[in-house]
Structure formats: structure tokens, C-alpha cells
Motif scaffolding. Structure first.
Motif, PDB file in Angstrom:
ATOM      1  N   ARG A   1      -6.524   2.241  -3.380  1.00  0.00           N
ATOM      2  CA  ARG A   1      -7.064   1.059  -4.053  1.00  0.00           C
ATOM      3  C   ARG A   1      -8.388   1.448  -4.704  1.00  0.00           C
TER       4      ARG A   1
ATOM      5  N   ASN B   1       0.805  -1.221   0.000  1.00  0.00           N
ATOM      6  CA  ASN B   1       0.000   0.000   0.000  1.00  0.00           C
ATOM      7  C   ASN B   1       0.839   1.273   0.000  1.00  0.00           C
TER       8      ASN B   1
ATOM      9  N   THR C   1       0.413   0.377  -5.660  1.00  0.00           N
ATOM     10  CA  THR C   1       0.061   1.767  -5.353  1.00  0.00           C
ATOM     11  C   THR C   1       1.262   2.693  -5.454  1.00  0.00           C
TER      12      THR C   1
ATOM     13  N   SER D   1      -9.355  -5.054  -8.717  1.00  0.00           N
ATOM     14  CA  SER D   1      -8.730  -3.872  -8.109  1.00  0.00           C
ATOM     15  C   SER D   1      -7.263  -3.798  -8.494  1.00  0.00           C
TER      16      SER D   1
END
Length: 330
Positions: free
Chosen positions: A154, A148, A206, A202
Motif C-alpha cells: 500500500r 492485500n 495490490t 492510497s
């Protein structure tokens, strides 16, 4: 809305000067929650949020929030102090002391990726007015899970792909996901199986992309061809397998209109078949919104809220059948 049931955006954030949640003490979690509660008590913007301590939320409402994806199972089952700030429209929420100190999210029906991205951006700005984020100039937003890092963003969609399943071409979607670094999962997310031909898709990475770029991978690169493939597959089924399609559609409709006991999987799969039949105009007296609502309302928390907190097992399956018959008769 024929292919995309819902769109969701989520931002992971942590507070500067505090250990991540998995390293936090009880007093750390209480202090984080106290600081974050100011987004409700000191909020001067047009965004309205209600602050709810998870310890004060009853079991049925907690279960319903999980079923509506307002909170995660992780948050619902946490033993440390945690909370949620939720908007009156039940589309925007902020989970506090989940895997990260803050999980900002928005979920909307249909294909509304730009809108959910704007929702979480506005919440992000609101929160930054009361606290400082843990941020590194090279790595971006610091998160408990390395996947992340960066934007902490997301974006996901729930897609209905019965046509591609019937023409045996789902592998094309999996290849597209792999080529765009997207994850494709079952209805309940990671580790879950497929039900009702519903899939969550998804972004997997990131770091190295802006929020806009990550959103556009789904909205502009992935979804347009997949929606076209699914629609073409449905028309192929309607043309070349019409008898099979009608049998599947009306067999499912007849079962749901008459069943007295329904398991969650049975209800979901047959609702998915009916949804396809409505989209291909095999059924014209049931609104697709009724099916979309039932895909949520047949879950245990919603049934217990409607029929009684103590129902379990066979009684739960009986009430599920009652609800489906009632909705389909309206």
C-alpha cells in the motif's frame, strides 16, 4: 511539500507454516514475535531497529505512536502478544502480529514515495534473511485480508486541498481516484471525516501489479495533475476571493493566537487555514514546518507526554491552546 504533507509505504506479510493472526494461539504469536525479534538482535546491516514488546510500552507512548502513524490503533488495542521494531529516526517500523504477522512501513514528510518504497524494500529483504514468507506462485504474498493479496503493498500520501474546496472542485479529485482504483479518506483514515482539508489517498488493489507500478499510479499518474489543480485553485482564490481568503487566514490566526481552550477539530481546521495563508504569502512570519509539527503535536498523546499523563477533558483543551500560542509566538 505545499500540497503533499507526507508519503507512506506499507507491506503486509505472513510467516510460512503459521496460521494468520486471527487464527493464531497465544503460543503462535509468541513464537512469531520471537522469530521476528532476530531482525534486531542478529541484524548485520546498516539498518538499526529497536525491538519493543507492546506490553512493555506505556500508554502515553503507545498513544503517541498511533498519532504519528508508527503503529495502528488495531495493534495498540490488541490483547494477544505483539511487538514493534522501530528505527531511531521514527520513520521506519515493523508491526508484529497486527492483522498480519508483519506490517512493514515507512513514512516520510513531503512527497518522497520513491524513498519510502526503498525503505520498505530494504526492510523486506532484511526480514527475509531470518524467516520464510507465506507465498503462492499464483496469488503472491498471502494475507489475512484478500484485498492485500499479491504484492501486499500500500502506498499513500497525505494531501492538503483547501484551494479545491474553496473553488468547489473536490469532486474532480474523487473522480480521479475512482478512475485509478485509489481510495480517498479523511485525515485519520478509513471511516474518518475531513479535517483541515487533509485527505489520505492510497491504492485499493495490490494483486496484478508490481510494487513499482502501484507506487507510480500515485506518484506519476495521480499526484502531478492533482498538485497542478490545487495550485491553480489556490491562485484563483488569491485573485478572485482575496478578501475571503484574508478573512479566513487572519481570523484563524487571531483565534489560535488568543484562544485559551481549543478542541482538536477547531485547532486542526484553523491550522489548515493558516497553512494555506502561508503558502499564498498572506503570512510571512510563521514557518510552514511549525504548522506541520502542530498538526501532530496537538493530539492527546503528545499533549499528555508534554504536560502530564493525567490531563483530560477541559484541561487537555486548555493545554492544546497553550501549546499553539507558544509555538505561534516563537
Amino acid at each position: 511539500g505545499d500540497v503533499v504533507l507526507s508519503s507512506r509505504a506499507r507491506l503486509a506479510r505472513n510467516l510460512e507454516g503459521f496460521p494468520f493472526v486471527n487464527r493464531s494461539t497465544t503460543s503462535d504469536c509468541i513464537e512469531v514475535a520471537s522469530l521476528l525479534s532476530r531482525i534486531c538482535t542478529e541484524n548485520k546491516s546498516d539498518i538499526q531497529l529497536e525491538w519493543i514488546e507492546m506490553d512493555n510500552l506505556d500508554a502515553i507512548t503507545t498513544e503517541m505512536f498511533v498519532e504519528r502513524h508508527l503503529i495502528s490503533s488495531y495493534l495498540a488495542n490488541s490483547s494477544h502478544p505483539c511487538a514493534i521494531a522501530v528505527g531511531p529516526e521514527l520513520s521506519r517500523s515493523v508491526m508484529v502480529n497486527e492483522e498480519d504477522h508483519i506490517r512493514i512501513q515507512s513514512i516520510r514528510p513531503g512527497l518522497q514515495l520513491d524513498d519510502v518504497r526503498d525503505d520498505v524494500h530494504q526492510l523486506d529483504l532484511l526480514i527475509e534473511e531470518v524467516i520464510a514468507y507465506a507465498f503462492d506462485d499464483q496469488l503472491g504474498f498471502l494475507t489475512a485480508c484478500p484485498t492485500n493479496l499479491g504484492t501486499g503493498a500500500r502506498f499513500s500520501v497525505m494531501v492538503h486541498l483547501p484551494g479545491l474546496r474553496l473553488v468547489k472542485d473536490l469532486e474532480r479529485v474523487h473522480r480521479a481516484c475512482e478512475g485509478m482504483s485509489l481510495a480517498i479518506r479523511g485525515y485519520r483514515g478509513e471511516g474518518s471525516g475531513t479535517m483541515a482539508d487533509l485527505y489520505q489517498v492510497s491504492n485499493q488493489i495490490t494483486l496484478g501489479n508490481t510494487e513499482e507500478q502501484l507506487c507510480n499510479i500515485l506518484a506519476k499518474d495521480f499526484l502531478p495533475p492533482v498538485i497542478e489543480w490545487e495550485r491553480k485553485a489556490r491562485m484563483t482564490v488569491a485573485k478572485d476571493q482575496s478578501q475571503k481568503l484574508d478573512d479566513q487566514t487572519f481570523r484563524s490566526l487571531g483565534l489560535l493566537q488568543n484562544a485559551r481552550i481549543l478542541t482538536p477539530e477547531e485547532a486542526m481546521n484553523n491550522l489548515g487555514n493558516i497553512r494555506l495563508g502561508i503558502n499564498l504569502e498572506r503570512i510571512d512570519n510563521i514557518d510552514i514546518s511549525t504548522i506541520n509539527q502542530l498538526l501532530i503535536e496537538i493530539h492527546p498523546g503528545h499533549l499528555r507526554w508534554k504536560y502530564g499523563h493525567e490531563i483530560e477533558g477541559t484541561e487537555l483543551n486548555k493545554r492544546r491552546a497553550d501549546l499553539v500560542r507558544e509555538k505561534l509566538e516563537q
